[in-house]
Write a protein that holds these residues in place. Structure first.
Motif, PDB file in Angstrom:
ATOM      1  N   THR A   1      47.903  30.459  32.275  1.00 22.38           N
ATOM      2  CA  THR A   1      47.461  31.769  32.762  1.00 22.38           C
ATOM      3  C   THR A   1      46.638  31.561  34.016  1.00 22.38           C
ATOM      4  OG1 THR A   1      47.389  32.638  30.511  1.00 22.38           O
ATOM      5  CG2 THR A   1      46.131  33.838  32.178  1.00 22.38           C
ATOM      6  N   ARG A   2      46.953  32.292  35.056  1.00 22.50           N
ATOM      7  CA  ARG A   2      46.191  32.259  36.312  1.00 22.50           C
ATOM      8  C   ARG A   2      45.603  33.643  36.531  1.00 22.50           C
ATOM      9  NH1 ARG A   2      45.643  27.030  36.676  1.00 22.50           N
ATOM     10  NH2 ARG A   2      47.579  25.930  37.059  1.00 22.50           N
ATOM     11  N   THR A   3      44.471  33.692  37.203  1.00 16.69           N
ATOM     12  CA  THR A   3      43.805  34.975  37.414  1.00 16.69           C
ATOM     13  C   THR A   3      43.421  35.167  38.868  1.00 16.69           C
ATOM     14  OG1 THR A   3      41.617  34.074  36.986  1.00 16.69           O
ATOM     15  CG2 THR A   3      42.829  34.923  35.081  1.00 16.69           C
ATOM     16  N   ALA A   4      43.165  36.388  39.211  1.00 16.99           N
ATOM     17  CA  ALA A   4      42.602  36.772  40.511  1.00 16.99           C
ATOM     18  C   ALA A   4      41.832  38.067  40.278  1.00 16.99           C
ATOM     19  CB  ALA A   4      43.690  36.972  41.554  1.00 16.99           C
ATOM     20  N   ILE A   5      40.885  38.326  41.155  1.00 20.40           N
ATOM     21  CA  ILE A   5      40.065  39.532  41.040  1.00 20.40           C
ATOM     22  C   ILE A   5      40.207  40.347  42.312  1.00 20.40           C
ATOM     23  CG2 ILE A   5      37.703  40.423  40.827  1.00 20.40           C
ATOM     24  CD1 ILE A   5      37.079  37.748  39.342  1.00 20.40           C
ATOM     25  N   ALA A   6      40.466  41.636  42.153  1.00 20.38           N
ATOM     26  CA  ALA A   6      40.506  42.577  43.269  1.00 20.38           C
ATOM     27  C   ALA A   6      39.324  43.523  43.139  1.00 20.38           C
ATOM     28  CB  ALA A   6      41.811  43.368  43.258  1.00 20.38           C
ATOM     29  N   ARG A   7      38.563  43.650  44.201  1.00 16.17           N
ATOM     30  CA  ARG A   7      37.442  44.590  44.238  1.00 16.17           C
ATOM     31  C   ARG A   7      37.688  45.534  45.400  1.00 16.17           C
ATOM     32  NH1 ARG A   7      32.349  45.329  42.483  1.00 16.17           N
ATOM     33  NH2 ARG A   7      30.854  46.205  43.938  1.00 16.17           N
TER      34      ARG A   7
END
Length: 142
Positions: A3-9
């Protein structure tokens, strides 16, 4: 399973809003994105550029592994992905296609074997499987 993640703000809304993308790997570190990075020429990234990078990288790695499994080593692969965003009938947008353009150098491979491996990678890399869009592959083999 991986599982890979990224964050968008995103702060603000619509055309005036501005966002940042961050990934734990550090490749994206508060990388700006907005309406103007997506549809204009403001410096930053956009979802389509990131999808193009993901598709080019995934396809190229899949082909690299297929070539290694077939007994080839050395050589080079370079893939450009062009992701097309169009308005759809519902008034929104849709990614309609991804065009992969590959330049390859694989010493000792036949055109037929290379095409079979490249087409297999085109259809079976995880990003290709994810996309609900037309995928086209054009290649040159040196």
């Amino acid at each position: 399973m991986t599982t890979r993640t990224a964050i968008a703000r995103y702060e603000g809304f619509g055309k005036e809003g501005k966002g940042q993308l961050t990934s734990p790997s550090g490749v994206l570190e508060a990388t700006p994105y907005s309406f103007n990075t997506r549809f204009g020429d403001e410096k930053g990234t956009n979802p389509e550029e990131l999808i193009a990078a993901a598709h080019a990288g995934c396809f190229t790695m899949a082909l690299s592994f297929a070539l290694a499994q077939a007994g080839f080593n050395g050589g080079s692969l370079e893939t450009k992905a062009a992701v097309k965003l169009e308005q759809d009938g519902a008034g929104g947008f849709k990614i309609t296609r991804s065009d992969l353009t590959l330049a390859a150098s694989v010493p000792g491979i036949s055109e037929e074997q290379f095409e079979a491996l490249a087409r297999g990678a085109e259809q079976n890399c995880p990003v290709s499987k994810l996309m609900n869009a037309e995928i086209n592959l054009d290649y040159t083999l040196a």
